[in-house]
Design a protein around this motif. Structure first.
Motif, short mmCIF file in Angstrom:
data_model
loop_
_atom_site.label_atom_id
_atom_site.label_comp_id
_atom_site.label_asym_id
_atom_site.label_seq_id
_atom_site.Cartn_x
_atom_site.Cartn_y
_atom_site.Cartn_z
N PRO A 83 1.89 3.88 -2.50
CA PRO A 83 1.85 5.35 -2.43
C PRO A 83 1.33 5.93 -3.75
O PRO A 83 1.50 5.35 -4.81
CB PRO A 83 3.32 5.73 -2.23
N GLU A 84 0.73 7.09 -3.65
CA GLU A 84 0.09 7.72 -4.81
C GLU A 84 1.07 7.95 -5.96
O GLU A 84 0.72 7.74 -7.12
CB GLU A 84 -0.56 9.04 -4.41
N TRP A 85 2.31 8.35 -5.67
CA TRP A 85 3.25 8.61 -6.77
C TRP A 85 3.58 7.34 -7.54
O TRP A 85 3.81 7.38 -8.75
CB TRP A 85 4.51 9.33 -6.27
N ILE A 86 3.54 6.20 -6.87
CA ILE A 86 3.81 4.93 -7.57
C ILE A 86 2.58 4.50 -8.36
O ILE A 86 2.71 3.99 -9.47
CB ILE A 86 4.28 3.84 -6.58
N THR A 87 1.39 4.73 -7.84
CA THR A 87 0.20 4.41 -8.63
C THR A 87 0.08 5.35 -9.82
O THR A 87 -0.44 4.96 -10.86
CB THR A 87 -1.08 4.44 -7.78
N ASP A 88 0.60 6.57 -9.70
CA ASP A 88 0.66 7.47 -10.85
C ASP A 88 1.55 6.86 -11.94
O ASP A 88 1.24 6.94 -13.12
CB ASP A 88 1.19 8.85 -10.46
N VAL A 89 2.67 6.27 -11.53
CA VAL A 89 3.57 5.60 -12.47
C VAL A 89 2.83 4.46 -13.18
O VAL A 89 2.92 4.30 -14.39
CB VAL A 89 4.84 5.07 -11.75
N TYR A 90 2.05 3.68 -12.42
CA TYR A 90 1.27 2.59 -13.00
C TYR A 90 0.30 3.13 -14.05
O TYR A 90 0.17 2.55 -15.14
CB TYR A 90 0.51 1.86 -11.89
N GLU A 91 -0.38 4.22 -13.75
CA GLU A 91 -1.32 4.81 -14.70
C GLU A 91 -0.61 5.27 -15.97
O GLU A 91 -1.12 5.07 -17.07
CB GLU A 91 -2.08 5.98 -14.05
N ILE A 92 0.55 5.88 -15.83
CA ILE A 92 1.33 6.33 -16.99
C ILE A 92 1.72 5.14 -17.85
O ILE A 92 1.58 5.16 -19.07
CB ILE A 92 2.57 7.12 -16.53
N LEU A 93 2.21 4.08 -17.20
CA LEU A 93 2.61 2.89 -17.95
C LEU A 93 1.42 2.23 -18.63
O LEU A 93 1.54 1.73 -19.75
CB LEU A 93 3.33 1.90 -17.04
N ASP A 129 14.42 6.77 -9.00
CA ASP A 129 13.04 6.74 -8.52
C ASP A 129 12.15 5.92 -9.45
O ASP A 129 11.30 5.16 -9.00
CB ASP A 129 12.48 8.16 -8.41
N ALA A 130 12.35 6.09 -10.76
CA ALA A 130 11.56 5.33 -11.74
C ALA A 130 11.84 3.84 -11.60
O ALA A 130 10.91 3.03 -11.62
CB ALA A 130 11.87 5.82 -13.15
N THR A 131 13.10 3.49 -11.44
CA THR A 131 13.47 2.09 -11.28
C THR A 131 12.87 1.51 -10.00
O THR A 131 12.35 0.40 -9.99
CB THR A 131 15.01 1.93 -11.27
N HIS A 132 12.90 2.30 -8.93
CA HIS A 132 12.30 1.87 -7.65
C HIS A 132 10.79 1.67 -7.82
O HIS A 132 10.24 0.67 -7.33
CB HIS A 132 12.57 2.92 -6.57
N ALA A 133 10.13 2.58 -8.51
CA ALA A 133 8.69 2.45 -8.72
C ALA A 133 8.37 1.18 -9.50
O ALA A 133 7.43 0.46 -9.16
CB ALA A 133 8.15 3.68 -9.46
N LEU A 134 9.16 0.89 -10.54
CA LEU A 134 8.94 -0.34 -11.31
C LEU A 134 9.11 -1.57 -10.42
O LEU A 134 8.30 -2.50 -10.48
CB LEU A 134 9.90 -0.43 -12.50
N SER A 135 10.14 -1.57 -9.57
CA SER A 135 10.37 -2.69 -8.66
C SER A 135 9.20 -2.88 -7.71
O SER A 135 8.75 -4.01 -7.47
CB SER A 135 11.65 -2.48 -7.86
N ARG A 136 8.70 -1.79 -7.15
CA ARG A 136 7.56 -1.88 -6.23
C ARG A 136 6.31 -2.39 -6.94
O ARG A 136 5.57 -3.20 -6.40
CB ARG A 136 7.25 -0.51 -5.60
N LEU A 137 6.09 -1.93 -8.17
CA LEU A 137 4.92 -2.39 -8.94
C LEU A 137 5.02 -3.87 -9.26
O LEU A 137 4.02 -4.59 -9.22
CB LEU A 137 4.77 -1.56 -10.21
N TYR A 182 1.35 -5.45 -9.62
CA TYR A 182 0.76 -4.53 -10.59
C TYR A 182 1.38 -4.75 -11.97
O TYR A 182 0.75 -4.47 -12.98
CB TYR A 182 0.97 -3.08 -10.17
N LEU A 183 2.63 -5.20 -11.99
CA LEU A 183 3.36 -5.52 -13.22
C LEU A 183 4.04 -6.86 -13.03
O LEU A 183 4.29 -7.28 -11.90
CB LEU A 183 4.47 -4.49 -13.51
N TYR A 184 4.37 -7.51 -14.14
CA TYR A 184 5.31 -8.62 -14.07
C TYR A 184 6.21 -8.51 -15.29
O TYR A 184 5.86 -7.88 -16.29
CB TYR A 184 4.63 -9.98 -13.94
N GLU A 185 7.40 -9.06 -15.18
CA GLU A 185 8.42 -8.87 -16.21
C GLU A 185 8.76 -10.19 -16.87
O GLU A 185 8.99 -11.19 -16.22
CB GLU A 185 9.67 -8.26 -15.58
N VAL A 186 8.81 -10.15 -18.21
CA VAL A 186 9.20 -11.30 -19.01
C VAL A 186 10.17 -10.79 -20.07
O VAL A 186 9.79 -9.98 -20.92
CB VAL A 186 7.98 -11.97 -19.70
N ASN A 187 11.43 -11.25 -20.00
CA ASN A 187 12.44 -10.87 -20.99
C ASN A 187 12.49 -9.37 -21.23
O ASN A 187 12.37 -8.90 -22.36
CB ASN A 187 12.18 -11.59 -22.31
#
Length: 87
Positions: A12-22, A59-67, A72-77
């Protein structure tokens, strides 16, 4: 952000907006790892302070999880690494 050459699944566009911000708030990863990264807490703070999106913490936490789930993201430590499609 819908790019037909991007191999990652669309979001969804709001989650891709989060990606762009990050992507904007991230910095180059430590030497030898390449790419961009941002600490998880810094990411949540950047989203909370952003004027581009109006998100509650859940919502921010949900967006990170979806990414993360979509590659779109991966998490390390507790550090989020920004992935970019191959050109």
């Amino acid at each position: 952000m819908t790019d037909l050459t991007d191999p990652r699944p669309p979001l969804p566009e709001w989650i891709t907006d989060v990606y762009e911000i990050l992507s904007t708030h991230s910095s180059n990863a430590t030497a030898g790892q390449g790419g961009k990264s941002i600490p998880r807490e810094h990411a949540l703070e950047a989203l909370r302070d952003s004027e581009q999106v109006d998100l509650e913490v859940g919502d921010a936490t949900h967006a990170l999880s979806r990414l993360i789930d979509r590659g779109y993201l991966y998490e390390v430590n507790d550090e989020l690494r920004i992935t970019e499609p191959e050109n």
